[in-house]
Design a protein around this motif. Structure first.
Motif, PDB file in Angstrom:
ATOM      1  N   SER A  98      45.280  38.895  43.949  1.00 35.29           N
ATOM      2  CA  SER A  98      44.514  39.164  42.695  1.00 35.29           C
ATOM      3  C   SER A  98      43.909  40.689  42.986  1.00 35.29           C
ATOM      4  O   SER A  98      43.927  41.069  44.033  1.00 35.29           O
ATOM      5  CB  SER A  98      43.411  38.420  42.208  1.00 35.29           C
TER       6      SER A  98
ATOM      7  N   ARG B 296      40.227  35.889  49.041  1.00 37.41           N
ATOM      8  CA  ARG B 296      39.890  35.177  47.849  1.00 37.41           C
ATOM      9  C   ARG B 296      38.688  35.524  47.250  1.00 37.41           C
ATOM     10  O   ARG B 296      37.612  35.563  47.919  1.00 37.41           O
ATOM     11  CB  ARG B 296      39.832  33.550  48.457  1.00 37.41           C
ATOM     12  N   VAL B 297      38.501  35.363  45.893  1.00 33.26           N
ATOM     13  CA  VAL B 297      37.274  35.719  45.066  1.00 33.26           C
ATOM     14  C   VAL B 297      36.899  34.226  44.942  1.00 33.26           C
ATOM     15  O   VAL B 297      37.442  33.497  44.468  1.00 33.26           O
ATOM     16  CB  VAL B 297      37.657  36.274  43.839  1.00 33.26           C
ATOM     17  N   GLU B 298      35.637  33.990  45.306  1.00 31.68           N
ATOM     18  CA  GLU B 298      34.996  32.898  45.365  1.00 31.68           C
ATOM     19  C   GLU B 298      34.402  32.710  43.900  1.00 31.68           C
ATOM     20  O   GLU B 298      34.131  33.857  43.261  1.00 31.68           O
ATOM     21  CB  GLU B 298      33.694  32.571  46.397  1.00 31.68           C
ATOM     22  N   PRO B 299      34.299  31.435  43.208  1.00 32.22           N
ATOM     23  CA  PRO B 299      33.691  31.477  41.888  1.00 32.22           C
ATOM     24  C   PRO B 299      32.287  32.178  41.724  1.00 32.22           C
ATOM     25  O   PRO B 299      32.238  32.457  40.594  1.00 32.22           O
ATOM     26  CB  PRO B 299      33.668  29.878  41.700  1.00 32.22           C
ATOM     27  N   GLY B 300      31.528  32.073  42.581  1.00 25.49           N
ATOM     28  CA  GLY B 300      30.323  32.821  42.251  1.00 25.49           C
ATOM     29  C   GLY B 300      30.184  34.226  42.532  1.00 25.49           C
ATOM     30  O   GLY B 300      29.123  34.790  42.341  1.00 25.49           O
ATOM     31  N   GLU B 301      31.426  34.991  43.048  1.00 22.87           N
ATOM     32  CA  GLU B 301      31.404  36.252  43.250  1.00 22.87           C
ATOM     33  C   GLU B 301      31.939  36.980  41.936  1.00 22.87           C
ATOM     34  O   GLU B 301      32.720  36.620  41.266  1.00 22.87           O
ATOM     35  CB  GLU B 301      32.417  36.416  44.312  1.00 22.87           C
ATOM     36  N   THR B 302      31.319  38.192  41.711  1.00 24.71           N
ATOM     37  CA  THR B 302      31.569  38.836  40.294  1.00 24.71           C
ATOM     38  C   THR B 302      32.497  39.991  40.912  1.00 24.71           C
ATOM     39  O   THR B 302      32.314  40.657  42.004  1.00 24.71           O
ATOM     40  CB  THR B 302      30.314  39.164  39.650  1.00 24.71           C
TER      41      THR B 302
ATOM     42  N   GLU C  99      36.665  41.025  33.605  1.00 26.81           N
ATOM     43  CA  GLU C  99      36.422  40.223  34.689  1.00 26.81           C
ATOM     44  C   GLU C  99      37.542  39.204  35.018  1.00 26.81           C
ATOM     45  O   GLU C  99      37.891  38.970  36.067  1.00 26.81           O
ATOM     46  CB  GLU C  99      35.058  39.188  34.620  1.00 26.81           C
ATOM     47  N   GLU C 100      38.095  38.695  33.908  1.00 25.20           N
ATOM     48  CA  GLU C 100      39.178  37.630  34.023  1.00 25.20           C
ATOM     49  C   GLU C 100      40.556  38.218  34.639  1.00 25.20           C
ATOM     50  O   GLU C 100      41.143  37.911  35.403  1.00 25.20           O
ATOM     51  CB  GLU C 100      39.590  36.911  32.707  1.00 25.20           C
TER      52      GLU C 100
ATOM     53  N   ARG D  11      40.185  39.291  38.212  1.00 27.14           N
ATOM     54  CA  ARG D  11      40.320  38.019  39.128  1.00 27.14           C
ATOM     55  C   ARG D  11      41.579  37.227  39.093  1.00 27.14           C
ATOM     56  O   ARG D  11      42.099  36.481  39.938  1.00 27.14           O
ATOM     57  CB  ARG D  11      39.307  37.031  38.777  1.00 27.14           C
ATOM     58  N   ARG D  12      42.498  37.501  38.091  1.00 25.33           N
ATOM     59  CA  ARG D  12      43.553  36.674  37.920  1.00 25.33           C
ATOM     60  C   ARG D  12      44.541  36.594  38.991  1.00 25.33           C
ATOM     61  O   ARG D  12      45.102  37.692  39.520  1.00 25.33           O
ATOM     62  CB  ARG D  12      44.189  37.334  36.552  1.00 25.33           C
TER      63      ARG D  12
END
Length: 165
Positions: free
Chosen positions: A47, A86-92, A34-35, A38-39
């Motif tokens: 990303s 942009r990947v939002e914090p709540g999106e996996t 995941e990290e 998203r990086r």
């Protein structure tokens, strides 16, 4: 990986060309956590997962909205041109990959239903054919797969457009 046929029909050849790049999008994510997906790897925040989200949104937009079909809510924002990247914090990662899968399936239904001469209206008002949309999406997807190739190489050294046997 399926090859574009040397003597295939127009729609079949365009669809296979698009699928080859779509498959590369998913391959670029394989084996990463995941990290890593998203990086942000560029100063602008690009990303792997953000590019996947963008490609899902434009698949829905170009294939479904252009030809008057429903889509799920898309991450476009007139006040934020980078919202779909942009990947939002709540999106996996799992959710965004599933979003890409649903967009691709919806686009595939449109491709199957329509003739390459079928006309629709692009988001900017121009009349376009399915042929034009297929060509545009091959270009769009290939461009971003190239970005993904560079990003993936920076993350773990993996390169190429598909897994090698």
């Amino acid at each position: 990986m399926e090859q574009v046929p040397f003597t295939g029909g127009e729609k079949e050849s365009l669809k296979i060309a698009l699928d080859r790049h779509r498959d590369a999008v998913l391959w670029k994510l394989q084996g990463l956590d995941e990290e890593q997906v998203r990086r942000p790897m560029t100063p602008s925040g690009t990303s792997l997962l953000g590019l996947t989200k963008h490609l899902a949104a434009v698949e829905y937009g170009w294939f479904c909205e252009t030809f008057g079909r429903e889509t799920e809510p898309l991450p476009f924002d007139d006040d934020d041109p980078d919202a779909d990247l942009r990947v939002e914090p709540g999106e996996t990662a799992e959710e965004i990959v599933a979003f890409y899968g649903r967009a691709r399936a919806a686009a595939d239904r449109m491709i199957e239903e329509l003739d390459v001469e079928s006309r629709g209206t692009a988001w900017h008002g121009a009349t376009v054919t399915l042929r034009w949309v297929l060509i545009h999406m091959i270009e769009e997807t290939a461009r971003h797969v190239g970005h993904m190739d560079i990003i993936r190489e920076l993350i773990d050294g993996a390169t190429g457009d598909h897994a090698r046997d």
